[in-house]
Design a protein around this motif. Structure first.
Motif, PDB file in Angstrom:
ATOM      1  N   ASP A 237      60.768  -7.981-110.401  1.00 20.07           N
ATOM      2  CA  ASP A 237      61.433  -6.687-110.414  1.00 20.07           C
ATOM      3  C   ASP A 237      60.486  -5.698-111.112  1.00 20.07           C
ATOM      4  OD1 ASP A 237      63.169  -4.647-109.992  1.00 20.07           O
ATOM      5  OD2 ASP A 237      64.929  -5.682-110.744  1.00 20.07           O
TER       6      ASP A 237
ATOM      7  N   PHE B 293      65.619  -8.924-114.072  1.00 22.88           N
ATOM      8  CA  PHE B 293      65.249  -8.433-115.399  1.00 22.88           C
ATOM      9  C   PHE B 293      65.783  -9.313-116.529  1.00 22.88           C
ATOM     10  CE2 PHE B 293      65.311  -4.121-113.219  1.00 22.88           C
ATOM     11  CZ  PHE B 293      63.962  -3.864-113.376  1.00 22.88           C
TER      12      PHE B 293
ATOM     13  N   THR C 254      61.546   4.571-109.098  1.00 25.54           N
ATOM     14  CA  THR C 254      62.824   3.916-109.376  1.00 25.54           C
ATOM     15  C   THR C 254      62.719   3.079-110.648  1.00 25.54           C
ATOM     16  OG1 THR C 254      62.065   2.358-107.683  1.00 25.54           O
ATOM     17  CG2 THR C 254      63.815   3.847-107.052  1.00 25.54           C
TER      18      THR C 254
ATOM     19  N   MET D 232      63.533 -11.367-104.797  1.00 21.50           N
ATOM     20  CA  MET D 232      63.092 -10.634-105.988  1.00 21.50           C
ATOM     21  C   MET D 232      63.715 -11.324-107.193  1.00 21.50           C
ATOM     22  SD  MET D 232      63.783  -6.635-107.095  1.00 21.50           S
ATOM     23  CE  MET D 232      62.991  -5.939-105.658  1.00 21.50           C
TER      24      MET D 232
ATOM     25  N   LYS E 292      68.049 -10.251-103.789  1.00 21.32           N
ATOM     26  CA  LYS E 292      67.846 -10.004-105.224  1.00 21.32           C
ATOM     27  C   LYS E 292      69.187 -10.018-105.937  1.00 21.32           C
ATOM     28  CE  LYS E 292      67.921  -4.944-104.923  1.00 21.32           C
ATOM     29  NZ  LYS E 292      67.121  -3.721-104.806  1.00 21.32           N
ATOM     30  N   HIS E 293      69.210 -10.170-107.242  1.00 25.68           N
ATOM     31  CA  HIS E 293      68.082 -10.407-108.147  1.00 25.68           C
ATOM     32  C   HIS E 293      68.219 -11.820-108.624  1.00 25.68           C
ATOM     33  CE1 HIS E 293      69.055  -6.067-108.238  1.00 25.68           C
ATOM     34  NE2 HIS E 293      67.779  -5.884-108.343  1.00 25.68           N
TER      35      HIS E 293
ATOM     36  N   GLU F 110      71.987   1.653-110.915  1.00 21.32           N
ATOM     37  CA  GLU F 110      71.109   0.998-111.885  1.00 21.32           C
ATOM     38  C   GLU F 110      71.078   1.789-113.187  1.00 21.32           C
ATOM     39  OE1 GLU F 110      67.110   0.055-110.672  1.00 21.32           O
ATOM     40  OE2 GLU F 110      66.605  -0.618-112.695  1.00 21.32           O
TER      41      GLU F 110
ATOM     42  N   ASP G  12      63.742   0.582-101.317  1.00 21.83           N
ATOM     43  CA  ASP G  12      65.148   0.212-101.502  1.00 21.83           C
ATOM     44  C   ASP G  12      66.000   0.859-100.407  1.00 21.83           C
ATOM     45  OD1 ASP G  12      65.269  -1.222-104.218  1.00 21.83           O
ATOM     46  OD2 ASP G  12      64.083   0.557-104.661  1.00 21.83           O
TER      47      ASP G  12
ATOM     48  N   ARG H  22      75.694  -1.755-111.601  1.00 18.13           N
ATOM     49  CA  ARG H  22      75.167  -2.239-110.328  1.00 18.13           C
ATOM     50  C   ARG H  22      76.182  -3.014-109.496  1.00 18.13           C
ATOM     51  NH1 ARG H  22      68.747  -3.218-110.620  1.00 18.13           N
ATOM     52  NH2 ARG H  22      69.003  -2.528-108.463  1.00 18.13           N
TER      53      ARG H  22
HETATM   54  C1  BGC Z   1      65.551  -2.538-109.427  1.00 14.67           C
HETATM   55  C2  BGC Z   1      65.335  -3.227-108.095  1.00 14.67           C
HETATM   56  C3  BGC Z   1      64.590  -2.327-107.169  1.00 14.67           C
HETATM   57  C4  BGC Z   1      63.270  -1.950-107.820  1.00 14.67           C
HETATM   58  C5  BGC Z   1      62.408  -1.070-106.951  1.00 14.67           C
HETATM   59  C6  BGC Z   1      64.263  -1.989-109.986  1.00 14.67           C
HETATM   60  O1  BGC Z   1      64.483  -1.204-111.096  1.00 14.67           O
HETATM   61  O2  BGC Z   1      66.137  -3.444-110.319  1.00 14.67           O
HETATM   62  O3  BGC Z   1      66.562  -3.611-107.557  1.00 14.67           O
HETATM   63  O4  BGC Z   1      64.383  -2.944-105.940  1.00 14.67           O
HETATM   64  O5  BGC Z   1      63.546  -1.254-109.022  1.00 14.67           O
HETATM   65  O6  BGC Z   1      62.960   0.167-106.783  1.00 14.67           O
END
Ligand code: BGC
Length: 747
Positions: free
Chosen positions: A286, A254, A59, A251, A207-208, A498, A110, A168
């Motif tokens: 993150d 960024f 991810t 969490m 998060k975040h 994302e 996630d 998001r």
């Molecule tokens: C995302 C997070 C996610 C993490 C793990 C990141 O790119 O911003 O929300 O939990 O990846 O997959």
């Protein structure tokens, strides 16, 4: 009297017994944590702060690492993400059990809107304003995920979002801090259940942290620049609510906040979260965000990045490897105190103890349980009900909906009618070895619903994107044979999520042209809009006969849509975000300030705060959503019109279902503080109730207004209620206020 005293003494004894037992348990866990910590080398301690992606899926940008097994065996890894299923997690845990201290791994994932059973995307679910349903959906997700070897979900995402260009927005609860806080609470409770260690629970990760949703220009990962007032008043409350609900982990994010990356931000993590709020869980970075502080231009290299993050209170490094590569040297160089590392390790070990992993590292690894839970038919029923509650009825000319079950011919047209996966939305989870493609298409849902006498016709019409109109002729021909046309259009599921920010949020391709062509047949056209975000669709809004905003509804999408189309479920959802007329209005939200030159309407745009070429009002406002029935509001009563800081006003209002169908109404209460030392929004949601009324039925409902609801952060960031006049408005949306009154707060 005597009995009463006995009862009180009994209650006190019970309370102190429970309290003592809990503190004893906590104390003994803390002692256990300390005893493990004492055995650990520095390298093993740093290992606990290190989280890797498994190689199943990714991810974020992947770092190749050929020695994960070796590192786990040496105790250099504390957690894995993107590793699902009992078989796979068990294998990794077996590797961890070969390490010197046998400290179990944590498995995180996630699980954002369901696990095997996919629920509506969180923004869609937020539209239900149904806290019980939202909690239940998180509960089902936790039950499935934990049965499949997982200990930890990276959810809920509680970022306030006021810019639909930001991909998001789909993951949160929309624009409002009050609604967002209640939903954050419901989700944490749902994920964590009764307590950690109950095998049906997973740790939540809020998060975040923080303010990621305010990325400038709606561009993902972008900077955030905001006042302390806005941060405290709008962006932080859902985090605080999640913490109060017991969230185990946080969490960071960024973005930089006012020039300091959140990952290395001591103000956020040490001063607020672990200091003022007393958070006892741990903070994970993150994906790669520790290393990304170099790109931000806030640190020179990985060494400084690790120093900055650990000092600022980030306990676990997701994927950047900067803790692993630099923390030991930072200790030797005396750049950081070992106490920082010890504290982070203790926080993580404590959660591993609370989850029961030291007693049995394989307690979440039961194949039989996995099989049974992932095939529980009850979950589909819950998903169907939550999905139907999330559908927003935006328009219903001539009461074309609900459709009659005796209808002769329906033309179901559009690029999304027969697709399966699209309905799952962005953050679905692939569960290897399990039929994770269980999904009821919109076509199948309709087929399941209609009787043998109804003829169901189909044409695709066009693709989601592109300019090809060659399918129009067939679609028109099909429409001409039908009594009603249902047109399913929108985005692809991966157009919102994302790294899916878009500057143009119109309905893509030629889909609105297809609508135009179908309307030209003279048939009523019911449009389903599938999307993860508020889109701009003025043509559809102005011309379609009816519109249902269906978001991405998950596994039971087709059945839920059919339930609403045919009136088995009367729609009751309300928008959790303002829907703009044009991207030119963004950011757009209902709780704005009045300004010195307020624009009151679109007719007069001279020397006031408006656009010369565009309305300032949204196409559909926050809190908007229609029903098949109608509701009347009357008899607003306030128990007091002048209150002191210690008083509570009892507010009552009568709601009558004045239409033909039974239905639910979300009764929304807004306040406006007329004069404040910091100017106050023109309206703020302060309470709501979702009530069910049979056709013709009336109910009187109560709200309570106390000091808490009148308070805000003043210039010194003190939470105060200032004396003065307040407007109280109750209505069916943030614009559709049905009854109002005012009261005064005196000193
Ligand atoms: C995302 C997070 C996610 C993490 C793990 C990141 O790119 O911003 O929300 O939990 O990846 O997959």
């Amino acid at each position: 009297m005597y009995r009463k005293v006995l009862l009180i003494i009994g209650a006190c004894l019970l309370f102190s017994f429970i309290h003592n037992t809990i503190s004893a348990q906590k104390k003994s866990l803390a002692q256990k944590v300390d005893s493990v910590l004492r055995l650990m080398t520095l390298e093993e301690k740093i290992g606990q702060l290190n989280q890797y992606n498994d190689d199943q899926s990714a991810t974020g940008p992947v770092t190749l690492d050929n020695d994960k097994i070796g590192q786990i065996k040496r105790g250099q890894v504390g957690s894995l993400l993107n590793c699902v299923g009992v078989a796979r997690t068990r294998n990794w845990q077996k590797v961890a059990m070969q390490s010197r201290l046998k400290i179990p791994l944590l498995f995180g994932q996630d699980v954002i809107h369901g696990y095997k059973t996919t629920f509506p995307i969180p923004l869609g679910e937020a539209a239900s304003w149904d806290l019980e349903a939202i909690q239940q959906s998180a509960r089902v997700a936790a039950t499935e995920a934990s049965a499949s070897g997982l200990h930890w979900t990276f959810a809920p995402m509680v970022d306030i979002a006021r810019d639909p260009r930001w991909g998001r927005v789909m993951e949160g609860a929309g624009e409002d801090p009050y609604l967002g806080s209640l939903i954050a609470t419901a989700r944490v409770k749902g994920f964590q259940g009764n307590h950690l260690g109950d095998l049906n629970s997973v740790m939540a990760c809020v998060k975040h942290f923080a303010a990621y949703g305010a990325a400038i220009g709606g561009r993902d990962y972008n900077s955030v620049d905001m006042s302390d007032r806005l941060l405290w008043e709008v962006y932080l409350p859902p985090f605080k609510a999640a913490l109060d609900a017991g969230a185990a982990t946080f969490m960071n994010s960024f973005n930089d906040l006012n020039g300091v990356p959140a990952t290395g931000n001591s103000y956020l993590q040490r001063t607020i979260l672990k200091g003022k709020w007393g958070f006892k869980g741990f903070v994970v970075s993150d994906w790669g965000s520790i290393g990304e502080m170099i790109n931000h231009g806030n640190v020179k290299d990985g060494y400084e990045a690790a120093q900055s993050a650990i000092t600022a209170g980030c306990d676990m490094d997701m994927e950047s490897r900067n803790y692993k590569n630099n923390l030991a040297k930072l200790v030797v160089d005396k750049k950081i105190n070992i106490a920082l590392i010890n504290d982070a390790v203790k926080r993580i070990l404590l959660k591993k103890f609370e989850l029961g992993l030291f007693d049995d590292p394989f307690s979440y690894s039961n194949e039989a349980r996995e099989k049974a839970v992932l095939n529980n038919p009850e979950h589909a029923k819950i998903a169907r009900s939550v999905a139907a509650k999330s559908i927003v009825l935006l328009k219903n000319d001539n009461n074309v909906l609900p459709l009659s079950k005796n209808i002769n011919t329906i033309a179901f047209i559009g690029p999304l009618v027969k697709s399966l996966k699209q309905n799952k939305g962005f953050w679905d989870v692939e569960v290897p070895g399990v039929d994770s493609d269980y999904i009821v298409s919109q076509w199948q849902g309709l087929k399941n619903k209609v009787g043998a006498n109804t003829n169901l016709l189909y044409a695709k019409g066009c693709e989601i994107e592109g300019t090809n109109k060659s399918g129009f002729a067939e679609a028109i021909a099909v429409a001409k044979q039908a009594d009603v046309v249902i047109l399913s259009i929108g985005e692809r599921r991966d157009m919102t999520g994302e790294a899916k920010s878009r500057s143009n949020i119109s309905i893509p391709g030629v889909q609105e042209d297809l609508l135009k062509a179908l309307l030209a047949t003279g048939k009523p056209v019911v449009v389903l809009i599938n999307s993860g975000r508020p889109l701009v669709f003025n043509y559809t809004a102005d011309h379609a006969t009816a519109i249902l905003y269906t978001w991405w509804l998950g596994s039971e999408a087709g059945n839920a849509i059919a339930d609403v189309l045919f009136g088995d479920v009367n729609p009751s959802a309300k928008l959790p975000m303002s829907f703009p007329v044009s991207v030119g209005q963004i950011p757009i939200y209902y709780s704005h300030f009045n300004t010195g030159r307020p624009a009151l309407n679109d007719a007069n745009r001279i020397y006031n705060s408006s656009y010369n070429d565009l309305s300032i009002f949204p196409k559909y406002e926050f809190g908007y959503g229609k029903s098949y029935t109608s509701f009347e509001y009357s008899k607003l009563q306030l128990s007091m019109k002048k209150i002191k800081q210690t008083d509570t006003i009892e507010v009552s209002v009568t709601i009558t279902n004045s239409g033909k169908y039974d239905g639910d109404e979300v009764v929304q209460l807004y306040l406006r503080d007329r004069v404040g030392s910091i100017v106050r929004p023109i309206k703020e949601l302060k309470d709501f109730k979702k009530i069910f009324l049979k056709a013709g039925e009336s109910k009187t409902i109560q709200f309570r207004i106390d000091k808490q609801k009148l308070s805000f952060y003043n210039q010194q960031l003190k939470w105060v209620a200032e004396p003065g006049d307040f407007d109280l408005m109750i209505g069916s949306s943030s614009r559709d206020i049905r009854v109002k009154d005012s009261f005064e707060l005196v000193n």
